[in-house]
Design an enzyme around this catalytic site. Structure first.
Site, mmCIF file in Angstrom:
data_model
loop_
_atom_site.group_PDB
_atom_site.id
_atom_site.type_symbol
_atom_site.label_atom_id
_atom_site.label_comp_id
_atom_site.label_asym_id
_atom_site.label_seq_id
_atom_site.Cartn_x
_atom_site.Cartn_y
_atom_site.Cartn_z
ATOM 1 N N ASP A 32 0.845 -1.197 0.000
ATOM 2 C CA ASP A 32 0.000 0.000 0.000
ATOM 3 C C ASP A 32 0.881 1.248 0.000
ATOM 4 O O ASP A 32 1.812 1.361 0.805
ATOM 5 C CB ASP A 32 -0.874 -0.042 1.268
ATOM 6 N N HIS A 33 0.618 2.170 -0.892
ATOM 7 C CA HIS A 33 1.372 3.431 -0.981
ATOM 8 C C HIS A 33 2.889 3.227 -1.057
ATOM 9 O O HIS A 33 3.637 3.840 -0.282
ATOM 10 C CB HIS A 33 1.048 4.359 0.199
ATOM 11 N N ASP A 42 3.020 4.916 -5.383
ATOM 12 C CA ASP A 42 2.295 6.168 -5.168
ATOM 13 C C ASP A 42 3.174 7.347 -5.571
ATOM 14 O O ASP A 42 3.946 7.872 -4.774
ATOM 15 C CB ASP A 42 1.861 6.281 -3.705
ATOM 16 N N GLU A 58 -1.377 5.931 -8.680
ATOM 17 C CA GLU A 58 -2.300 6.965 -8.193
ATOM 18 C C GLU A 58 -2.106 8.261 -8.942
ATOM 19 O O GLU A 58 -0.988 8.695 -9.185
ATOM 20 C CB GLU A 58 -2.110 7.211 -6.688
ATOM 21 N N GLY A 85 -7.775 8.608 7.090
ATOM 22 C CA GLY A 85 -7.979 8.931 8.494
ATOM 23 C C GLY A 85 -9.435 8.967 8.912
ATOM 24 O O GLY A 85 -10.335 8.594 8.150
ATOM 25 N N HIS A 97 -9.187 5.001 -2.270
ATOM 26 C CA HIS A 97 -8.464 5.109 -0.991
ATOM 27 C C HIS A 97 -9.312 5.927 -0.026
ATOM 28 O O HIS A 97 -10.273 6.577 -0.422
ATOM 29 C CB HIS A 97 -7.112 5.802 -1.215
ATOM 30 N N GLY A 98 -8.900 5.886 1.242
ATOM 31 C CA GLY A 98 -9.596 6.691 2.239
ATOM 32 C C GLY A 98 -11.075 6.347 2.320
ATOM 33 O O GLY A 98 -11.921 7.230 2.424
ATOM 34 N N SER A 103 -12.770 4.368 4.569
ATOM 35 C CA SER A 103 -13.383 3.926 5.830
ATOM 36 C C SER A 103 -14.669 4.707 6.066
ATOM 37 O O SER A 103 -14.757 5.893 5.708
ATOM 38 C CB SER A 103 -12.414 4.162 7.003
ATOM 39 N N ILE A 154 -9.536 0.079 3.311
ATOM 40 C CA ILE A 154 -10.038 0.300 4.675
ATOM 41 C C ILE A 154 -8.940 0.045 5.696
ATOM 42 O O ILE A 154 -8.412 -1.065 5.787
ATOM 43 C CB ILE A 154 -11.257 -0.613 4.948
HETATM 44 P P1 13P Z 1 -8.887 4.967 5.568
HETATM 45 O O1 13P Z 1 -8.051 5.870 6.401
HETATM 46 O O2 13P Z 1 -10.154 5.657 5.144
HETATM 47 O O3 13P Z 1 -9.138 3.670 6.209
HETATM 48 O O4 13P Z 1 -8.078 4.687 4.203
HETATM 49 C C1 13P Z 1 -7.143 3.644 4.126
HETATM 50 C C2 13P Z 1 -6.353 3.672 2.872
HETATM 51 O O5 13P Z 1 -6.657 4.342 1.903
HETATM 52 C C3 13P Z 1 -5.155 2.812 2.823
HETATM 53 O O6 13P Z 1 -4.428 2.996 1.658
HETATM 54 O O1 G3H Z 2 -3.299 4.978 3.545
HETATM 55 C C1 G3H Z 2 -2.715 4.834 4.609
HETATM 56 C C2 G3H Z 2 -2.980 3.686 5.459
HETATM 57 O O2 G3H Z 2 -3.995 3.979 6.370
HETATM 58 C C3 G3H Z 2 -1.713 3.219 6.116
HETATM 59 O O3 G3H Z 2 -1.384 4.010 7.189
HETATM 60 O O4 G3H Z 2 1.020 4.526 6.821
HETATM 61 O O5 G3H Z 2 -0.003 4.656 9.109
HETATM 62 O O6 G3H Z 2 0.392 2.441 8.016
HETATM 63 P P1 G3H Z 2 0.100 3.910 7.832
HETATM 64 ZN ZN ZN Z 3 -4.501 4.994 0.887
#
Ligand code: 13P
Ligand code: G3H
Ligand code: ZN
Length: 314
Positions: free
Chosen positions: A87-88, A109, A139, A186, A216-217, A219, A260
């Protein structure tokens, strides 16, 4: 089946009008909760590891824990498709390390860079990954949040430009694309009313038919967990996420992957806080981590069945 790429999973999700959940993993209890939920709902699942997770848990531990989940599935006869995704990914080196280390999918990313630099970096990762059978998420556009250290409430997110998206995908050959339509990372996503630019999503998918889009994002920041956190000594007033109805709508469109992480954090923290307050005699981590794991499992099951629609698609 064990670990697989997202290729077939996204094709089926795209055509079937559902999305696959990509859940961030940082320790054993989180992995177990997510995988148990996917098993019980017969759903494919993406386990994603951020650079921060690699730093926290050590990449070798995380890889071995995911391998353990695959093996446990096989033993139990419930062989759901699982994806191990970066991720990222912040740079080529991290993507390379994950590809070499057995990840089946990586995200590069480059959204923090200008368009040309993002294209160049993404193309480099795509070339390396594709030669090794690994798929790449890229992205374009900027989500406010972790990528620029500001809260979306304080600054305008930079939405993805559909024309740029078309050129970006054609030039990089990426397998899926994360776009900015108003979500942010977040637990504080919207100041007032939640609003997503479905028109941009629609336009991107019209220009790039068949391309899996990533949100993304995503949640939803369940208020039940926010209230529990605040009731038992936490301090997260006003936390707010993407309404589940909006995520459901996105899943029926070209969005094939919904990310999520924050909801996992909230589910665990709410339940651990409650346990500490209601059962002050508890000092065995298995008691409160067990409750946290159960809460992750129930939350993920709810997402799979009521939001993503990926149940019975394994
Ligand atoms: P949330 O902060 O909305 O859970 O997003 C997570 C995310 O995009 C991880 O890459
Ligand atoms: O998109 C970000 C994710 O929530 C991962 O967060 O970099 O704190 O592990 P983190
Ligand atoms: Zn993300």
């Amino acid at each position: 089946m064990g670990l697989t790429t997202t290729k077939d999973l996204f094709e089926k999700a795209y055509n079937g009008g559902y999305a696959i959940g990509a859940f961030n993993v940082n320790n054993m209890e989180i992995i177990q909760g997510i995988v148990e939920a996917a098993n019980e709902t017969n759903s494919p699942v993406i386990l994603q590891v951020s650079a921060g997770a690699r730093k926290y848990a050590n990449p070798i531990y995380l890889k071995k824990l995911v391998e353990a989940a695959v093996e446990c599935n096989k033993v139990s006869g419930k062989d759901i498709p699982m994806v191990l995704h970066l991720d990222h990914g912040p740079d080529f080196e991290t993507c390379k390390a994950c590809i070499d280390g057995g990840f089946t999918s990586v995200m590069i990313d480059g959204s923090k860079y200008d368009f040309e630099t993002n294209v160049e970096l993404t193309k480099k990762v795509v070339d390396y990954a594709h030669e090794r059978g690994v798929v790449v998420e890229a992205e374009l556009g900027k989500l406010a949040g972790i990528e620029d250290d500001v809260n979306v409430a304080d600054s305008d997110a930079m939405y993805t430009d559909p024309n740029e998206a078309y050129e970006f995908v054609k030039r990089t050959g990426c397998d899926s694309l994360a776009i900015a339509i108003g979500t942010s990372h977040g637990a504080y996503k919207f100041k007032g009313e939640a609003k997503l630019r479905f028109d941009i999503l629609e336009e991107v998918s019209k220009k790039l038919p068949g391309l899996p889009i990533v949100l993304h994002g995503a949640s939803s920041v369940p208020q039940e967990f926010v209230e529990m956190c605040n009731k038992y000594g936490g301090n997260i007033p006003g936390a707010k996420g993407v309404p589940e109805e909006m995520l459901k709508k996105a899943a029926t469109m070209a969005v094939c992957k919904i990310n999520i992480d924050s909801d996992i954090r909230l589910a665990m923290t709410a339940n651990i806080r409650e346990c500490f307050v209601n059962s002050p005699e508890v000092f065995d981590p298995r008691t409160y981590l067990g409750k946290a794991r159960e809460a992750v499992k129930n939350m993920v099951k709810h997402k799979i069945i009521n939001v993503l629609g990926s149940n019975d698609k394994a």
